[in-house]
Design a protein around this motif. Structure first.
Motif, mmCIF file in Angstrom:
data_model
loop_
_atom_site.group_PDB
_atom_site.id
_atom_site.type_symbol
_atom_site.label_atom_id
_atom_site.label_comp_id
_atom_site.label_asym_id
_atom_site.label_seq_id
_atom_site.Cartn_x
_atom_site.Cartn_y
_atom_site.Cartn_z
ATOM 1 N N TYR A 167 -0.202 1.296 20.226
ATOM 2 C CA TYR A 167 -1.149 2.212 19.584
ATOM 3 C C TYR A 167 -2.493 2.113 20.302
ATOM 4 O O TYR A 167 -2.851 1.050 20.824
ATOM 5 C CB TYR A 167 -1.344 1.861 18.106
ATOM 6 C CG TYR A 167 -0.141 2.147 17.253
ATOM 7 C CD1 TYR A 167 -0.046 3.309 16.502
ATOM 8 C CD2 TYR A 167 0.925 1.247 17.204
ATOM 9 C CE1 TYR A 167 1.069 3.574 15.717
ATOM 10 C CE2 TYR A 167 2.050 1.502 16.430
ATOM 11 C CZ TYR A 167 2.111 2.668 15.693
ATOM 12 O OH TYR A 167 3.221 2.936 14.933
ATOM 13 N N TRP B 183 -6.014 5.301 14.650
ATOM 14 C CA TRP B 183 -5.039 4.764 15.590
ATOM 15 C C TRP B 183 -4.088 5.875 16.042
ATOM 16 O O TRP B 183 -3.628 6.659 15.215
ATOM 17 C CB TRP B 183 -4.238 3.635 14.943
ATOM 18 C CG TRP B 183 -5.073 2.520 14.376
ATOM 19 C CD1 TRP B 183 -5.784 2.527 13.210
ATOM 20 C CD2 TRP B 183 -5.272 1.225 14.951
ATOM 21 N NE1 TRP B 183 -6.419 1.332 13.015
ATOM 22 C CE2 TRP B 183 -6.121 0.505 14.071
ATOM 23 C CE3 TRP B 183 -4.818 0.601 16.108
ATOM 24 C CZ2 TRP B 183 -6.527 -0.803 14.314
ATOM 25 C CZ3 TRP B 183 -5.212 -0.705 16.350
ATOM 26 C CH2 TRP B 183 -6.051 -1.396 15.472
ATOM 27 N N ARG C 47 1.091 6.038 10.468
ATOM 28 C CA ARG C 47 1.329 7.032 11.509
ATOM 29 C C ARG C 47 1.143 8.431 10.935
ATOM 30 O O ARG C 47 0.970 8.606 9.722
ATOM 31 C CB ARG C 47 2.734 6.858 12.084
ATOM 32 C CG ARG C 47 3.004 5.472 12.629
ATOM 33 C CD ARG C 47 4.472 5.256 12.883
ATOM 34 N NE ARG C 47 4.997 6.141 13.917
ATOM 35 C CZ ARG C 47 6.250 6.578 13.954
ATOM 36 N NH1 ARG C 47 7.093 6.243 12.973
ATOM 37 N NH2 ARG C 47 6.664 7.342 14.929
ATOM 38 N N ALA D 181 2.383 1.960 10.453
ATOM 39 C CA ALA D 181 2.347 1.575 11.865
ATOM 40 C C ALA D 181 2.766 0.116 12.004
ATOM 41 O O ALA D 181 2.317 -0.737 11.246
ATOM 42 C CB ALA D 181 0.946 1.788 12.423
ATOM 43 N N ASP E 155 -0.502 6.775 17.926
ATOM 44 C CA ASP E 155 0.807 6.230 18.279
ATOM 45 C C ASP E 155 1.170 6.651 19.702
ATOM 46 O O ASP E 155 1.280 7.840 20.000
ATOM 47 C CB ASP E 155 1.847 6.750 17.282
ATOM 48 C CG ASP E 155 3.221 6.123 17.482
ATOM 49 O OD1 ASP E 155 3.391 5.336 18.425
ATOM 50 O OD2 ASP E 155 4.123 6.432 16.681
#
Length: 304
Positions: A51, A59, A12, A18, A61
Motif C-alpha cells: 500500500y 492508503w 480498501r 487492508a 492499494d
C-alpha cells in the motif's frame, strides 16, 4: 498533513480491511510504501501486499507484492512467513524483501528468506533462505544506514537478538556485529526496529509474551557495535505500549522538536485479518524516547 488517528483500521476501496499486519515501511520519493502480511487465512501465508500513503491516513492499494507460491517452496501457503521488510540496494538498484520464513505450521525452520524486484511495489521473485552460521532467525528488521550499508536485525530466541551486516548486494549475512538479551537476561526482543536519528542509534523491541501486549523497550548507542544503554520502556510502564507491538518508526521530519510516527500492531488473535494499526506520535531526540497517547494528532505540531 491530515490529522493522524491514534488507532485505525485501514480499509480498501471495496470496504474490506487492508492487510497491513506486521508491516514494513519504505520511503519511495514523496510517498511511503507499506508491506503487510495477508492474514485472511489466519497464521498461514497468504502473501505480502503493498500500500502507498503520503499522509498515513489515506492508503492506496498497489496489489500483491509477493503472492503465496507452490506447496513445499519458500512461499508455500502452508508455511509461516512473516515480517516483510524491504530495502533498495545501492549497488545494483534492486529492491530486496526480507522475510521470517518458518515451517509448515511450526517454528522449527527459522530462516531469513529473500525476494527481489526491479520495482518497489513488486512483484517480488523469491530467491532463497539463509541463516548466519547455525543461528536461528525469527522476527526480523532490515535497516539501511546513512552510508548505504545494510543490516538485518534478527531474534534468535536461544542467544538473543542480533544485528548482522549485509553483503554489498544485500543478499547474504556477512558479520554478526552484536547480540543482546533483554532486560531480564533470558531472551532477546522480538519485533525489532533499528533507527538512526541525529547522533544516536535507537534499538526497539517487544518482550516475548505471545499474543499478549507488553511494555516494548528501547536501547540507544552512538555506534551499532555498542556499548548500548540499558533497556527502558518506550511508553509509560504498565500501558503495554498502548496495547500494541512495535512494527515501524517513521521519521516525518528532520526537526527533533516534531514527533516521528510509531506504527504498531494491535493483534486480534481470533480475527488476525481484522487487527487495527496503532499510529501514535513518538518523540525521539538526543538519546531520549517517549511514546504519547493521542486520539488523533497533528504531525506538524511539536510537544517539547
Amino acid at each position: 498533513m491530515s490529522p493522524i488517528p491514534g488507532v485505525q483500521l485501514v480499509r480498501r476501496a471495496d470496504g474490506s480491511v487492508a492487510q497491513l499486519h506486521a508491516l514494513g515501511m519504505l520511503k519511495d520519493g514523496g510517498r511511503w510504501l507499506a508491506y503487510g502480511e495477508i492474514k485472511t487465512r489466519g497464521s498461514r501465508f497468504g502473501g505480502i501486499c503493498c500500500y502507498a500513503t503520503e499522509d498515513f491516513v489515506h492508503w492506496r492499494d498497489l496489489g500483491c507484492a509477493l503472492p503465496a507460491g507452490e506447496p513445499g517452496g519458500m512461499t508455500s501457503p502452508e508455511r509461516i512467513v512473516e515480517r516483510p521488510r524491504v530495502l533498495r540496494c545501492p549497488a545494483n538498484g534492486l529492491y530486496v524483501m526480507y522475510l521470517h520464513v518458518d515451517g509448515e505450521g511450526d517454528y522449527r525452520y527459522a530462516h531469513v528468506g529473500t525476494a527481489v524486484s526491479e520495482r518497489p511495489e513488486g512483484p517480488f521473485r523469491p530467491l532463497s533462505t539463509m541463516r548466519f552460521g547455525m543461528n536461528a532467525s525469527r522476527d526480523i528488521f532490515a535497516f539501511q544506514d546513512w552510508d548505504g550499508s545494510g543490516y538485518l536485525v534478527s531474534e534468535d530466541r536461544d542467544q538473543g537478538t542480533h544485528i548482522y551486516r549485509l553483503s554489498r548486494d544485500y543478499l547474504s549475512l556477512v558479520e554478526d556485529l552484536v547480540c543482546r538479551r533483554g532486560q531480564d537476561g533470558r531472551f532477546g526482543y522480538e519485533s525489532p526496529i533499528l533507527l538512526h536519528r541525529g547522533d544516536w542509534y535507537y534499538w526497539f523491541g517487544s518482550q516475548l509474551t505471545g499474543w499478549d501486549c507488553n511494555d516494548n523497550m528501547v536501547s540507544v548507542s552512538r555506534d551499532l557495535r555498542g556499548p548500548w544503554s540499558p533497556w527502558k520502556p518506550v511508553a509509560p510502564p504498565g500501558t503495554q505500549t498502548y496495547q500494541s507491538q512495535c512494527d515501524a518508526i517513521v521519521p516525518l521530519s528532520e526537526d527533533p522538536a516534531l514527533p516521528c510516527l510509531y506504527i504498531g500492531d494491535r493483534w486480534r488473535p481470533d480475527h488476525l485479518g481484522e487487527s487495527p494499526l496503532v499510529t501514535l506520535p513518538i518523540l525521539i531526540d538526543d538519546g531520549c524516547v517517549r511514546l504519547l497517547w493521542r486520539e488523533q494528532w497533528d504531525p506538524g505540531k511539536g510537544w517539547r
